[in-house]
Scaffold this motif. Sequence first.
Motif, short mmCIF file in Angstrom:
data_model
loop_
_atom_site.label_atom_id
_atom_site.label_comp_id
_atom_site.label_asym_id
_atom_site.label_seq_id
_atom_site.Cartn_x
_atom_site.Cartn_y
_atom_site.Cartn_z
N ARG A 129 0.84 -1.21 0.00
CA ARG A 129 0.00 0.00 0.00
C ARG A 129 0.87 1.25 0.00
O ARG A 129 0.61 2.20 -0.74
CB ARG A 129 -0.96 -0.02 1.20
CG ARG A 129 -2.04 -1.09 1.07
CD ARG A 129 -2.81 -1.32 2.37
NE ARG A 129 -3.37 -0.12 2.94
CZ ARG A 129 -4.53 0.43 2.59
NH1 ARG A 129 -5.27 -0.13 1.66
NH2 ARG A 129 -4.97 1.53 3.18
N ASP A 130 1.95 1.25 0.80
CA ASP A 130 2.87 2.38 0.82
C ASP A 130 3.55 2.56 -0.53
O ASP A 130 3.72 3.69 -1.00
CB ASP A 130 3.92 2.20 1.92
CG ASP A 130 3.35 2.36 3.32
OD1 ASP A 130 2.24 2.92 3.47
OD2 ASP A 130 4.01 1.89 4.27
N ARG A 133 1.14 4.21 -2.92
CA ARG A 133 1.01 5.65 -2.61
C ARG A 133 2.23 6.43 -3.10
O ARG A 133 2.09 7.52 -3.63
CB ARG A 133 0.84 5.84 -1.10
CG ARG A 133 -0.51 5.47 -0.57
CD ARG A 133 -0.60 5.87 0.91
NE ARG A 133 -1.66 5.17 1.57
CZ ARG A 133 -1.50 4.15 2.40
NH1 ARG A 133 -0.30 3.69 2.71
NH2 ARG A 133 -2.53 3.57 2.96
N GLU A 138 -1.13 9.85 -3.52
CA GLU A 138 -2.22 9.56 -2.57
C GLU A 138 -3.54 9.51 -3.32
O GLU A 138 -3.77 10.33 -4.22
CB GLU A 138 -2.30 10.63 -1.49
CG GLU A 138 -1.22 10.53 -0.44
CD GLU A 138 -1.38 9.32 0.46
OE1 GLU A 138 -2.51 8.85 0.69
OE2 GLU A 138 -0.34 8.86 0.97
#
Length: 141
Positions: A129-130, A133, A138
């Motif tokens: 997920r990071d 992003r 975002e």
Amino acid sequence: MPHRALVRPRWSDMDVYGHVNHANMVTLLEEARVPLLFGESAAAGLTELAKGIVVVRLQVDYRAPVVVGDQDVLVEMTLTDLRYSSFTIAYRVHTGPGEADKVAVTAETRLAPYDVQTERPRRLTEDERDFLRRGLGEPDA
């Protein structure tokens, strides 16, 4: 900030009207995202992401034709939705290699991580997920 990729339409991508047909436009979207989701994720140590991602949903909207020529087209990709078991990438495909070139196609793909061993979807890890992003920005609030 969107992730940018340059892809080159091929002569075989043309339809009878001289522009990239729908099926081949979908392939160009794939060619734009694969280096990030497979290559860059694996280089970042996220080997599971590269082992399996499936397209859950695809939407393509055409604003202008993409004509096959001797230049790349710019594909800008942004993360618009990030869930625990899927994420959505929005695309803006330009008619040429620069941001000033007309936007010809907008599209979205909802993708889900997939475990090929169990033949089932899986959840994204926090590291994945990071990575999404960082690579795609975002998601919209």
